[in-house]
Each structure stands twice: as C-alpha cells, then as structure tokens.
Motif scaffolding. Structure first.
Motif, PDB file in Angstrom:
ATOM      1  N   LEU A  25       9.566  61.887  55.964  1.00 16.62           N
ATOM      2  CA  LEU A  25      10.790  61.077  55.964  1.00 16.62           C
ATOM      3  C   LEU A  25      12.020  61.911  56.338  1.00 16.62           C
ATOM      4  O   LEU A  25      12.825  61.523  57.198  1.00 16.62           O
ATOM      5  CB  LEU A  25      10.972  60.461  54.572  1.00 16.62           C
ATOM      6  N   VAL A  26      12.165  63.074  55.720  1.00 12.55           N
ATOM      7  CA  VAL A  26      13.363  63.891  55.941  1.00 12.55           C
ATOM      8  C   VAL A  26      13.323  64.585  57.306  1.00 12.55           C
ATOM      9  O   VAL A  26      14.342  64.641  58.011  1.00 12.55           O
ATOM     10  CB  VAL A  26      13.517  64.927  54.798  1.00 12.55           C
ATOM     11  N   ALA A  27      12.157  65.097  57.692  1.00 15.12           N
ATOM     12  CA  ALA A  27      12.060  65.743  59.023  1.00 15.12           C
ATOM     13  C   ALA A  27      12.326  64.726  60.123  1.00 15.12           C
ATOM     14  O   ALA A  27      13.021  65.021  61.109  1.00 15.12           O
ATOM     15  CB  ALA A  27      10.684  66.384  59.198  1.00 15.12           C
ATOM     16  N   GLY A  28      11.783  63.505  59.974  1.00 17.36           N
ATOM     17  CA  GLY A  28      12.060  62.453  60.952  1.00 17.36           C
ATOM     18  C   GLY A  28      13.534  62.118  61.000  1.00 17.36           C
ATOM     19  O   GLY A  28      14.110  61.940  62.085  1.00 17.36           O
ATOM     20  N   ALA A  29      14.160  62.046  59.818  1.00 22.44           N
ATOM     21  CA  ALA A  29      15.590  61.750  59.770  1.00 22.44           C
ATOM     22  C   ALA A  29      16.403  62.823  60.496  1.00 22.44           C
ATOM     23  O   ALA A  29      17.344  62.518  61.251  1.00 22.44           O
ATOM     24  CB  ALA A  29      16.038  61.639  58.316  1.00 22.44           C
TER      25      ALA A  29
ATOM     26  N   TRP B  79       4.439  71.147  48.499  1.00 19.70           N
ATOM     27  CA  TRP B  79       5.770  71.348  47.903  1.00 19.70           C
ATOM     28  C   TRP B  79       6.493  72.581  48.438  1.00 19.70           C
ATOM     29  O   TRP B  79       7.713  72.599  48.513  1.00 19.70           O
ATOM     30  CB  TRP B  79       5.657  71.438  46.373  1.00 19.70           C
ATOM     31  N   VAL B  80       5.744  73.618  48.808  1.00 19.60           N
ATOM     32  CA  VAL B  80       6.418  74.828  49.298  1.00 19.60           C
ATOM     33  C   VAL B  80       7.179  74.523  50.598  1.00 19.60           C
ATOM     34  O   VAL B  80       8.280  75.061  50.834  1.00 19.60           O
ATOM     35  CB  VAL B  80       5.399  75.982  49.498  1.00 19.60           C
TER      36      VAL B  80
ATOM     37  N   LEU C  40      12.578  72.753  53.086  1.00 23.53           N
ATOM     38  CA  LEU C  40      13.292  71.789  53.934  1.00 23.53           C
ATOM     39  C   LEU C  40      14.516  71.158  53.271  1.00 23.53           C
ATOM     40  O   LEU C  40      15.590  71.064  53.889  1.00 23.53           O
ATOM     41  CB  LEU C  40      12.307  70.680  54.345  1.00 23.53           C
ATOM     42  N   TRP C  41      14.377  70.706  52.006  1.00 27.68           N
ATOM     43  CA  TRP C  41      15.402  69.827  51.446  1.00 27.68           C
ATOM     44  C   TRP C  41      16.774  70.482  51.262  1.00 27.68           C
ATOM     45  O   TRP C  41      17.808  69.796  51.468  1.00 27.68           O
ATOM     46  CB  TRP C  41      14.903  69.178  50.140  1.00 27.68           C
TER      47      TRP C  41
ATOM     48  N   ALA D 134      15.941  72.622  64.447  1.00 31.55           N
ATOM     49  CA  ALA D 134      15.232  73.827  64.007  1.00 31.55           C
ATOM     50  C   ALA D 134      14.757  73.683  62.559  1.00 31.55           C
ATOM     51  O   ALA D 134      13.660  74.141  62.209  1.00 31.55           O
ATOM     52  CB  ALA D 134      16.139  75.045  64.154  1.00 31.55           C
ATOM     53  N   GLY D 135      15.556  73.041  61.709  1.00 35.81           N
ATOM     54  CA  GLY D 135      15.152  72.837  60.312  1.00 35.81           C
ATOM     55  C   GLY D 135      13.895  71.986  60.231  1.00 35.81           C
ATOM     56  O   GLY D 135      12.972  72.279  59.456  1.00 35.81           O
ATOM     57  N   ALA D 136      13.850  70.923  61.044  1.00 40.27           N
ATOM     58  CA  ALA D 136      12.653  70.065  61.054  1.00 40.27           C
ATOM     59  C   ALA D 136      11.461  70.801  61.638  1.00 40.27           C
ATOM     60  O   ALA D 136      10.343  70.711  61.108  1.00 40.27           O
ATOM     61  CB  ALA D 136      12.944  68.798  61.859  1.00 40.27           C
TER      62      ALA D 136
END
Length: 350
Positions: free
Chosen positions: A75-79, A200-201, A206-207, A257-259
């Motif tokens: 969800l977050v990487a897609g966002a 989780w790692v 990411l978050w 880059a974060g994703a």
C-alpha cells in the motif's frame, strides 16, 4: 490563481466520491490481500487475529508475521510511486512520464545491487538500503538534470537524457549480474520488483521515510499547479520556476528511491495510477496528488493479489523452489498495453 483553477474545474464532486470509494476499496483489498495465499484465511479469522481475540496460533502467525507487513508495504510503496508519477507528469507536462523516465528507478536499483553484491560482512546491510537507493536515485536526477541544462529546462531533452541514462544504468546492473552469478536470486527480484518475502524489517525501513516524504509531496501541489501553466506564466506569477522544478524532481526521486529500496523497481505502476486519477479528478494537483497516491496504492495491492494467485517453480543452481509471481511482472502485463493505449490517444489528440 488557485481560486481560478478551482472555479474552472468540474471535478470537485467526483473527487470526493472517488476518494471515499478508493478508501473503501483499500479496506476491501487489504482483507483480500491478507486472506489469499497458500493458506486461505476467512475475513472473520482475519478480524479476530488483528483484534488479538482468541484465534488459532498458525493463523495469527501467518497474518501478523507474513501477510500484514506485506500488505502495508504494498500500500505505502504503491502510494509513493503514484505520488512520484503524478509529480513528474505535472512538472514535465507529459502524461507518459513515470518514475522510470528519469532513470531514478534504474539508478536506485544499480546502487542496491552494488551494495548487495559487495557489502557482505558489513553487519545489517538491509538497514542502509533506503540511503543506498536514495544515493542512486538523487545522483541520477542530478546527473540527468546537469546534462539537460541549457538556457532553460527543456522537458523533451530532460526526458530523452533520462531514458538514455536509465538504459545505461540497467546495462551496468546486468553486467554486475553476469559477473556475480551467485547473487542472481536476490538481485533478480530487485530488478523486476517483488513483494515476496517482505516482512516487518522492510516495513520498518519504509514507513519513517514515507511519513516525512509523502506529506511534503502533497504540499507541493500548489507549486505543481503553477508549473503546469507553463514556464513563462509561472514566472510572471512570481514562482521561482527553476528552483521549484529542482525541488520537485528531488522529491519525486526520493519517493521513488524509498519505494525501490523496499520492493525493487516495479514498472508502470507510477504511470497507470496518476493517469487514471487524472481522468477522474482532472489536472488540479491539489486533487490529483492525493488521489494518485491512493489509487496507485490500490493498484499495487490488487496486482499483488493477482501475483500471489500465480506460482511457479524456480530453478537456481540445481535447487528448485515454489515461488509466487513477482508483482513487477503483473504490473508489466498491465502497463505495456496501457502505455500503447496512451500513445494512441496522444496521436489522436494531435
């Protein structure tokens, strides 16, 4: 200026309804994403496990240790990829722009591959992947921008130099892969983009960055609206065009880059999500950016549900194992015809 854009835009109601529908779809897809896999778990068991109500131990283990982190990462990487795509499409004024256009994904993957290949013995190397990816992504943007500079920023030249640079970086990654075949298994998934084995790692990696960078990207919508009016118009309104473009390019690079650091180079998703969002809510970046963020998160979740439903046997150095299809392969299947459709539509408009 923003008042003028708002009054001319007929998409206000569509935006509100569409955003609520997209958020509802997020909830439904999250349950589906957690439910499907080698062991199918019913929504009732999922809710009981998430609420820490008495539940079978293996269900709790599967949901909490394997599937929930993968769902959150998708969800977050897609966002992040969707927001990066929306930013790039706005500042280049090109609906075909996406995070791979400027070579950001290729630069991040190359640095990650170098790090994975040569960082053995440096302790917990995974912890530093976001910094490594950002080094590659931001370095690529700076390089592409430096080569594209003339009297002003030429968007076409920027895109061409970005595509060329990305191709060269991908070739470098392939050369490393050929010389270090022992790392094929881990490197290949970074190149294609995959959520397999994300736990989780990876979420912890990411978050924190998403929490900072996504709000900054959304706050840049006002500047993006000005840049969409054209360089001379934006400058006449007092907008520092070159500085704002620089800042937004860097923001898009950091988001991408974060994703990539978490899921690898997932292609096309940053093109499809913003384009669907633009069709529904129009060009105004104040609506386009948040809607692209949610829609692309939904798309990546849906693509990973499909990816988990397809498994195949992987043979590496005489060893074989059953693995799910990388989500990057699913987005490629979705993206290639979509890209051709966009080109056809663009030709019709000329």
């Amino acid at each position: 200026m923003n008042k003028l854009i708002r009054n001319r835009n007929p998409y206000e109601m569509t935006y509100k309804i569409g955003l609520m529908a997209a958020l509802l779809l997020v909830l439904i897809l999250c349950v589906m994403h957690i439910a499907f896999g080698k062991v199918v778990i019913s929504p009732q068991h999922i809710l009981r496990a998430l609420a820490n109500v008495h539940e079978e131990a293996h269900h709790r283990q599967i949901i909490w240790q394997l599937r929930l982190p993968r769902t959150l990462i998708a969800l977050v990487a897609g966002a992040m990829l969707g927001l990066a795509g929306a930013i790039l499409q706005s500042i280049t004024r090109n609906p075909l722009a996406e995070p791979g256009l400027l070579g950001v994904s290729a630069g991040s993957v190359l640095m990650i591959v170098i790090w994975i290949t040569f960082a053995d013995g440096l302790g917990d190397a995974t912890r530093y992947l976001p910094l490594v990816a950002w080094t590659g992504g931001i370095g690529t943007v700076l390089f592409v921008n430096a080569l594209s500079l003339g009297k002003g920023m030429d968007i076409t030249r920027l895109a061409l130099v970005g595509i060329l640079t990305g191709s060269v970086l991908q070739s470098c990654t392939s050369l490393i892969l050929l010389r270090h075949t022992e790392a094929v298994g881990s490197i290949l998934l970074w190149m294609i983009g995959s959520l397999n084995g994300r736990v989780w790692v990876h979420w912890d990696m990411l978050w924190p960055w998403a929490l900072v960078i996504i709000p900054l990207g959304l706050l840049s919508a006002g500047a993006a609206n000005a840049l969409q009016l054209g360089q001379s118009t934006a400058a006449s309104l007092g907008v520092p065009v070159r500085r704002m473009r620089w800042m937004m390019l860097i923001l898009a690079a950091v988001l991408t880059a974060g994703a990539v650091a978490a899921v690898g180079a997932i292609g096309f998703i940053g093109l499809i999500g913003p384009h669907i969002a633009r069709r529904l809510v129009g060009q105004d970046a104040r609506r386009l950016f948040p809607f692209s963020t949610v829609v692309t998160g939904v798309l990546l979740l849906g693509a990973d549900v499909i990816a988990q439903a397809v498994s195949f046997e992987l043979h590496v150095f005489g060893l074989s194992s059953q693995v799910s299809l990388p989500v990057g392969a699913v987005t490629a299947f979705m993206g290639a015809p979509f890209f051709l459709y966009l080109i056809k539509q663009k030709r019709k408009s000329h």
